[in-house]
Write a protein that holds these residues in place. Structure first.
Motif, PDB file in Angstrom:
ATOM      1  N   ILE A 179       0.882  -1.168   0.000  1.00  0.00           N
ATOM      2  CA  ILE A 179       0.000   0.000   0.000  1.00  0.00           C
ATOM      3  C   ILE A 179       0.921   1.219   0.000  1.00  0.00           C
ATOM      4  O   ILE A 179       1.765   1.373   0.895  1.00  0.00           O
ATOM      5  N   ILE A 180       0.793   2.051  -1.007  1.00  0.00           N
ATOM      6  CA  ILE A 180       1.744   3.145  -1.217  1.00  0.00           C
ATOM      7  C   ILE A 180       1.054   4.482  -0.990  1.00  0.00           C
ATOM      8  O   ILE A 180       0.007   4.770  -1.588  1.00  0.00           O
ATOM      9  N   GLU A 181       1.629   5.294  -0.130  1.00  0.00           N
ATOM     10  CA  GLU A 181       1.171   6.665   0.095  1.00  0.00           C
ATOM     11  C   GLU A 181       2.380   7.583  -0.047  1.00  0.00           C
ATOM     12  O   GLU A 181       3.302   7.534   0.777  1.00  0.00           O
ATOM     13  N   ARG A 182       2.351   8.409  -1.080  1.00  0.00           N
ATOM     14  CA  ARG A 182       3.490   9.289  -1.334  1.00  0.00           C
ATOM     15  C   ARG A 182       3.102  10.750  -1.122  1.00  0.00           C
ATOM     16  O   ARG A 182       1.944  11.138  -1.289  1.00  0.00           O
ATOM     17  N   LYS A 183       4.099  11.533  -0.782  1.00  0.00           N
ATOM     18  CA  LYS A 183       3.933  12.960  -0.545  1.00  0.00           C
ATOM     19  C   LYS A 183       2.847  13.224   0.505  1.00  0.00           C
ATOM     20  O   LYS A 183       1.966  14.063   0.338  1.00  0.00           O
ATOM     21  N   VAL A 184       2.949  12.478   1.611  1.00  0.00           N
ATOM     22  CA  VAL A 184       2.118  12.759   2.773  1.00  0.00           C
ATOM     23  C   VAL A 184       2.813  13.883   3.548  1.00  0.00           C
ATOM     24  O   VAL A 184       3.965  13.728   3.960  1.00  0.00           O
ATOM     25  N   MET A 185       2.143  15.016   3.717  1.00  0.00           N
ATOM     26  CA  MET A 185       2.744  16.175   4.388  1.00  0.00           C
ATOM     27  C   MET A 185       2.343  16.143   5.858  1.00  0.00           C
ATOM     28  O   MET A 185       1.220  16.505   6.225  1.00  0.00           O
ATOM     29  N   ILE A 186       3.252  15.655   6.707  1.00  0.00           N
ATOM     30  CA  ILE A 186       2.941  15.427   8.115  1.00  0.00           C
ATOM     31  C   ILE A 186       3.317  16.668   8.931  1.00  0.00           C
ATOM     32  O   ILE A 186       4.472  17.111   8.911  1.00  0.00           O
ATOM     33  N   PRO A 187       2.351  17.252   9.662  1.00  0.00           N
ATOM     34  CA  PRO A 187       2.622  18.496  10.402  1.00  0.00           C
ATOM     35  C   PRO A 187       3.350  18.241  11.723  1.00  0.00           C
ATOM     36  O   PRO A 187       3.047  17.291  12.440  1.00  0.00           O
ATOM     37  N   MET A 188       4.309  19.101  12.010  1.00  0.00           N
ATOM     38  CA  MET A 188       4.962  19.123  13.305  1.00  0.00           C
ATOM     39  C   MET A 188       4.207  20.098  14.224  1.00  0.00           C
ATOM     40  O   MET A 188       3.289  20.797  13.803  1.00  0.00           O
TER      41      MET A 188
END
Length: 652
Positions: free
Chosen positions: A51-60
């Protein structure tokens, strides 16, 4: 600067097969049709099992988002552990210049072995937002990411980290936070993550003995860049993925010849002189440490505000440590390994394994059946690093029994000269004993044709000092050594030093040939009694294996800036003409077998440039000065001034 001349080439090109967090080779490299077909097939296989998830922008916590790609098994029967890789380097899944997928074998292997593979860019790099701070500070990014990973419904809650160089160095400081999801670390060629440990105040490879290690100047030219394209915050994930096939955001700056560029004075303007972007090297920046790295002293408070690990921080995490003899800062690396083994709680001290290979920075899988490092053959130096690493993770992330790790000694080290792997439960190895050898001469140890010797019994009775002139405008050139990332300036490895020893500003002290084979494995500590007509100067030491035919291969090297001789947390001290000062250098380290007929040699000088920056001898800041003064330096050796080197001999 071409990125490939710095850590990118070494951490990515060389370690891709050893580290399961290794990144792909620099994109755009010409490929054969077979390589192209393999990449396409690998991507197809990855799509079939993951299962591929690319360019997930995870907030700090401060709102800055870090670009992340996630690959996890499709047919997992339950929650899976995570291998998390954080890096400043380019991991774009698409090779924009070749117009096809990048090499995705690392992710595919992890998924097929039952792991989720998560790769993420640090702040200020590629698709990630924010300002870059070396080692990815703030360390709260690590805590925030571990919180996010642990909260995912598809994970068993256990996270391991892996990687080489700047894909490894952040791990220790985050491990010290004690996050419950962080279960194991595999750190490779990680010296730039070590701040202060024991007698070492290298602050992440920035210093050696108080002198600046110039590797970071060349490296930062390509890494501190904050002038880069960024996408609007509301760009959709689909559009970011689409953009990844159009732009990988990798810099393409003009090339720099660092063998010339590092000569520029003042030192703080080296990057400015090659028109590199502003950043943390010399400029104030909105980052935890404030930037201006070149202006700091070895114990500057700024070093303790970033992503470095210091020995007053707890580290209670199982560790698999990879080191190399011709990398930067082996001393602090081994000191930290021993520190964790002594101080970790709840039995974690016994869950530490180290492998020390006879290669350069991150070059583990370049070892072959006949491994040549510089000019010296090391024989067969191969190991199955990937299987060792997965066995380690299987135990601590999956909770599975691991016969390979359980049977593996705590220390696996390669002894050069003997050209074989050896093992021990401790470092130095069991049976190690100290042996002292004393510097001696009739007053002219200058160059290979001089009269310098190493005495194995007692120091000479009378002092007949060896003197030389150190001109910072004509320093001793670096030739091989324990270094990385200086581009065209210095090549790491063992090289015959005889052409260097023709210089009169190098003092050469050589022992009698060993009558029987002798293994030196462990610390090597030089103590010199010195004088100078300068207010401040440096003294350098190089340790060498001399063959019966005269070949002289360097093993390790170091330097000491005299203003710091009383300690890096003490007031500066200056020299007065006519006075003799005792200075003990921080321990060097090696494992080398001297066959019968070989000799031990010590070189002493006052420069090793551009491995280390030049002391301009003025007693000033050094980093902001353009002119130096010539120093007339001496090494004294007698019963009163017993200049010596203490080596570690292993008796079998």
């Amino acid at each position: 600067m071409r990125i490939s001349i710095g850590r990118m080439s070494l951490a990515i090109l060389l370690v891709g097969a050893v580290s399961i967090g290794g990144l792909r080779a620099q994109q755009g490299t010409p490929l054969t049709q077979e390589q192209k077909d393999q990449r396409v097939q690998t991507e197809k296989e990855l799509e079939s099992v993951a299962i591929i998830e690319r360019k997930v922008m995870i907030p700090m916590r401060d709102g800055v988002r870090l670009a992340t790609d996630i690959y996890r098994p499709k047919n997992a029967t339950g929650p899976v552990p995570i291998i998390w890789v954080r890096t400043p380097y380019n991991f774009n899944f698409w090779d924009v210049r070749n117009g096809l997928p990048a090499d995705m074998r690392t992710a595919l292997t992890a998924v097929k072995r039952g792991y989720a593979y998560v790769v993420q860019n640090e702040r200020g790099h590629f698709f990630s937002e924010g300002n870059y701070e070396i080692l990815g500070a703030p360390t709260t990014d690590g805590t925030d990411m571990l919180d996010w990973l642990k909260s995912q419904p598809w994970t068993n809650g256990k996270v391991g980290t892996t990687g080489c160089s700047s894909t490894a160095e952040y791990q220790m400081a985050i491990a010290a936070k004690g996050h419950p999801a962080y279960a194991a670390m595999n750190i490779q060629s990680f010296g730039a993550g070590v701040g202060r440990v024991g007698p070492y105040y290298e602050q992440g490879n920035w210093y050696r003995g108080g002198a600046v290690q110039m590797l970071f100047i060349a490296w930062l030219a390509g890494e501190q860049n904050q002038i880069r394209p960024m996408f609007p915050a509301n760009t959709s994930q689909e559009d970011l993925i689409r953009a990844s096939k159009l732009f990988d955001l990798a810099q393409q700056p003009p090339p720099v010849d660092w063998s010339k560029a590092l000569w520029h004075l003042p030192e703080q303007d080296i990057l400015k002189a090659v028109d590199a972007p502003h950043g943390i090297y010399a400029d104030a920046m909105p980052v935890p440490t404030g930037g201006r790295m070149i202006q700091r002293a070895p114990n500057d408070p700024a070093w303790y505000k970033g992503g470095l690990y210091h020995d007053d921080m707890p580290l209670n995490l199982p560790g698999l440590w990879f080191m190399t003899w011709y990398d930067v800062s082996m001393g602090p690396n081994l000191e930290l390994y021993n520190h964790v083994r002594k101080t970790a709680k709840d039995g974690v001290g016994d869950e530490q394994w180290v492998i020390i290979a006879p290669v350069g920075h991150c070059a583990y899988t370049r070892a072959t059946e006949d491994t040549v490092v510089g000019e010296r053959s090391m024989g067969d130096a191969r190991l199955d690093y990937q299987e060792i690493t997965y066995s380690f993770f299987d135990r601590f992330l999956k909770g599975e029994k691991s016969a390979k790790i359980d049977a593996m000694p705590k220390v696996t080290y390669f002894t050069m000269g003997m050209n074989k792997w050896q093992t021990s439960e401790t470092w130095p190895p069991s049976g190690a004993q100290s042996m002292t050898m004393y510097l001696s001469s009739a007053g002219r140890a200058n160059s290979l044709t001089g009269d310098g010797t190493l005495l194995a019994s007692t120091p000479p009775a009378a002092d007949k000092p060896d003197s030389f002139t150190y001109d910072p405008m004509n320093p001793v050139p670096s030739y091989g050594g324990n270094v990385c990332c200086t581009g065209t300036a210095v090549q790491a490895g063992a090289f015959d030093q005889r052409k260097m020893e023709a210089r009169n500003d190098i003092l050469v002290y050589t022992s009698e040939p060993f009558k029987e084979g002798t293994e030196l494995s462990g610390p090597i500590t030089p103590t010199l009694y010195v004088s100078s007509d300068a207010k401040d100067t440096d003294f350098t030491v190089k340790v060498i294996d001399v063959y019966p035919d005269g070949r002289a291969y360097n093993l390790d090297e170091s330097i000491q800036r005299l203003r710091y001789r009383d300690g890096y947390d003490k007031p500066l001290v200056w020299m007065e003409p006519g006075k003799v000062y005792k200075v003990t250098l921080q321990p060097l380290n090696t494992s080398n077998y001297f066959e019968a007929g070989h000799s031990l040699r010590i070189e002493v000088s006052s420069s090793n440039f551009p491995r280390f920056d030049r002391n301009l001898n003025t007693g000033g800041n050094n980093y902001d000065e353009e002119k130096g003064v010539v120093a007339h330096n001496s090494v004294h050796h007698s019963k009163q001034y017993p200049s010596q080197v203490v080596v570690t001999v292993v008796k079998k």
